[in-house]
Structures are given as structure tokens and as C-alpha cells.
Design a protein around this motif. Structure first.
Motif, short mmCIF file in Angstrom:
data_model
loop_
_atom_site.label_atom_id
_atom_site.label_comp_id
_atom_site.label_asym_id
_atom_site.label_seq_id
_atom_site.Cartn_x
_atom_site.Cartn_y
_atom_site.Cartn_z
N ARG A 110 -11.16 6.21 -3.74
CA ARG A 110 -12.11 5.14 -3.15
C ARG A 110 -11.38 3.91 -2.62
NH1 ARG A 110 -15.44 3.11 -7.95
NH2 ARG A 110 -16.13 1.72 -6.47
N LEU A 111 -9.95 4.11 -2.96
CA LEU A 111 -9.05 3.03 -2.25
C LEU A 111 -8.54 3.51 -0.98
CD1 LEU A 111 -7.37 1.54 -5.50
CD2 LEU A 111 -9.16 0.37 -4.01
N THR A 112 -9.01 4.69 -0.57
CA THR A 112 -8.34 5.37 0.66
C THR A 112 -8.60 4.57 1.97
OG1 THR A 112 -8.63 7.79 0.01
CG2 THR A 112 -8.36 7.18 2.35
N GLY A 113 -7.54 4.34 2.70
CA GLY A 113 -7.58 3.45 3.96
C GLY A 113 -7.09 1.90 3.64
N ARG A 114 -6.83 1.65 2.37
CA ARG A 114 -6.08 0.50 1.92
C ARG A 114 -4.59 0.74 2.04
NH1 ARG A 114 -9.22 -3.66 0.46
NH2 ARG A 114 -11.64 -3.07 -0.04
N THR A 115 -3.84 -0.35 2.19
CA THR A 115 -2.29 -0.12 1.95
C THR A 115 -1.96 -0.27 0.26
OG1 THR A 115 -1.77 -1.08 3.97
CG2 THR A 115 -0.21 -1.02 2.24
N LEU A 116 -1.58 0.95 -0.09
CA LEU A 116 -1.28 1.26 -1.36
C LEU A 116 0.19 1.45 -1.71
CD1 LEU A 116 -4.00 3.91 -2.65
CD2 LEU A 116 -4.09 1.42 -2.84
N ILE A 117 0.87 0.71 -2.49
CA ILE A 117 2.21 0.80 -2.75
C ILE A 117 2.63 1.07 -4.41
CG2 ILE A 117 4.55 -0.50 -2.71
CD1 ILE A 117 3.02 -2.55 -0.73
N LEU A 118 3.34 2.21 -4.41
CA LEU A 118 3.57 2.53 -5.82
C LEU A 118 4.90 1.72 -6.19
CD1 LEU A 118 3.23 4.42 -8.23
CD2 LEU A 118 4.22 6.02 -7.06
#
Length: 231
Positions: A110-118
Motif C-alpha cells: 500500500r506504500l508502493t510509489g513512496r520513497t521508503l528507506i530501511l
């Protein structure tokens, strides 16, 4: 707008502390003739905490702390078989399969398309292994493995990604490491408790307008949407 979302790894995306507790229980059993389990576990915890400055976070430091505790509790008389078993316990932890927490893949979808940082801390090799084994690595724009999660460490990560702190949201199970340092640099901190969070990571929640608490990762996409709608 929330420009980037940071996510913790251990006990936020996948199980971690459970394996430490299982290993700790066997360690206490190995030294049962030198004290009760509660006392041995407390002695091990004190040793771990004192050794953080030397070994940092992770399984290898835990192994060394177990060995040190065994030596100290037995006044140096611990036998080679016990030391060998402690090393085996650590090696088993380092090889343990990665088990994702419920709802994590769906939340990331559902967060696809956002910039995600692990953003995770601990032993570099072990953390890289877990990221690869999780199958989640490709979902993140960046994977940052830091020695400790300080405000300065977060600031460096955000500077490298070109993200302003006020447009950054960090979610994780540690108030001490995942939330408070991010609040201190002006970001959003989202606390997602895990029932087995390590004692070192437990601190009281501050009274802060950018702090939020959720019951699980599944609630994160809706929270991000609400924050953006209210902006």
C-alpha cells in the motif's frame, strides 16, 4: 507532504528479539548450577549493556557477552564444552530464517510509489543477510545500516537522500532508537510496539505533536494518508 518514510527492521518488519530470548533461556540452562535463570539473565543483560560501547548491537556482541558472563559467573572455571555450545547458539541465531511480522508485505504494498528507506542498526553482515533473506530489499529506495540510531545518524541519512527532516516519517518498535531521535531533528516519529522489545530500547514516550502510536504496521498507510490530508 511526507516525502520519505523510514522503517526499522528488527521487530518492526520481522521477528528478532524472540530468538534472543530463546537463546538466553538455553544459556541460563547451561549455567543453572551457578544461579537461577532470572539472576543469570539479569547478569547477562548488565554485561550486554556495558559492552555496547565495545561491540555495538547484534548477535556477535551478544555471543561475546554470553561468554564473558559465563566466565565471570564460574570464576573462570567454565569448561570448553559450554563455551563451544554458546558459540553454536550464536551461529544458530546468525543462520535463523527471517520471519516477517503479520501485515508487513500488505502494508508495504500500500506504500508502493513512496520513497521508503530501511534504517537499521547492528552488525553489517547479519543485517545485510536478513534484508536479503526477507525478500523486501527491492521495495526500498535505500537500505541504511548504522552503528547506532542517533539524531546525527538520521540527519546524515536524510542529507544523503536529499530529504528535509520535516518531510520525513520514521516508524519502528523502539521509542529510544526509532522515534525520539527523529522527533529531535524535526521529523515524524511513529511508535509500533512489539511485546518483546529489548529493555535497552524501552524509554518513556515524550509529549510531542509529531509522535504517533499504532497497533501494527498494517495501520501505517492510513496514518500517512491522514497526516497528508491534514497538512
Amino acid at each position: 507532504m511526507i516525502e520519505a518514510i523510514g522503517l526499522d527492521a528488527d521487530d518492526t518488519l520481522w521477528e528478532n528479539e524472540t530468538f534472543f530470548r530463546v537463546t538466553e533461556a538455553e544459556f541460563c540452562g547451561l549455567l543453572a548450577e551457578h544461579g537461577d535463570a532470572e539472576a543469570i539473565a539479569a547478569r547477562l543483560f548488565d554485561t550486554e549493556r556495558a559492552n555496547l560501547a565495545h561491540y555495538g548491537y547484534g548477535i556477535k556482541g551478544f555471543m561475546l557477552s554470553m561468554i564473558q558472563t559465563a566466565v565471570e559467573l564460574t570464576d573462570g572455571a567454565v569448561d570448553g564444552r559450554t563455551i563451544s555450545r554458546i558459540l553454536e547458539l550464536g551461529q544458530e541465531m546468525l543462520a535463523h530464517p527471517v520471519k516477517l511480522l503479520p501485515g508487513v508485505p500488505e502494508a508495504l504494498d500500500r506504500l508502493t510509489g513512496r520513497t521508503l528507506i530501511l534504517i537499521t542498526k547492528g552488525d553489517l553482515m547479519d543485517q545485510e543477510r536478513k534484508v536479503a533473506a526477507s525478500g523486501l530489499g527491492e521495495r526500498f529506495a535505500a537500505v541504511e545500516i548504522v552503528a547506532d540510531k542517533t539524531p546525527e545518524a538520521y540527519a546524515r541519512v536524510l542529507h544523503g537522500q536529499g530529504v528535509a527532516p520535516e518531510r520525513f516519517l520514521m516508524a519502528g518498535n523502539s521509542m529510544r532508537s526509532d522515534v525520539i531521535p527523529v522527533l529531535e531533528i524535526g521529523g515524524w516519529g511513529v511508535f509500533i510496539p512489539h511485546e518483546l522489545t529489548w529493555l535497552v530500547e524501552r524509554v518513556d514516550a515524550p509529549d510531542h505533536p509529531r509522535l504517533r502510536q499504532l497497533g501494527s504496521m498494517s495501520e501505517l498507510p492510513d496514518l500517512v494518508a491522514r497526516l497528508e490530508d491534514a497538512a
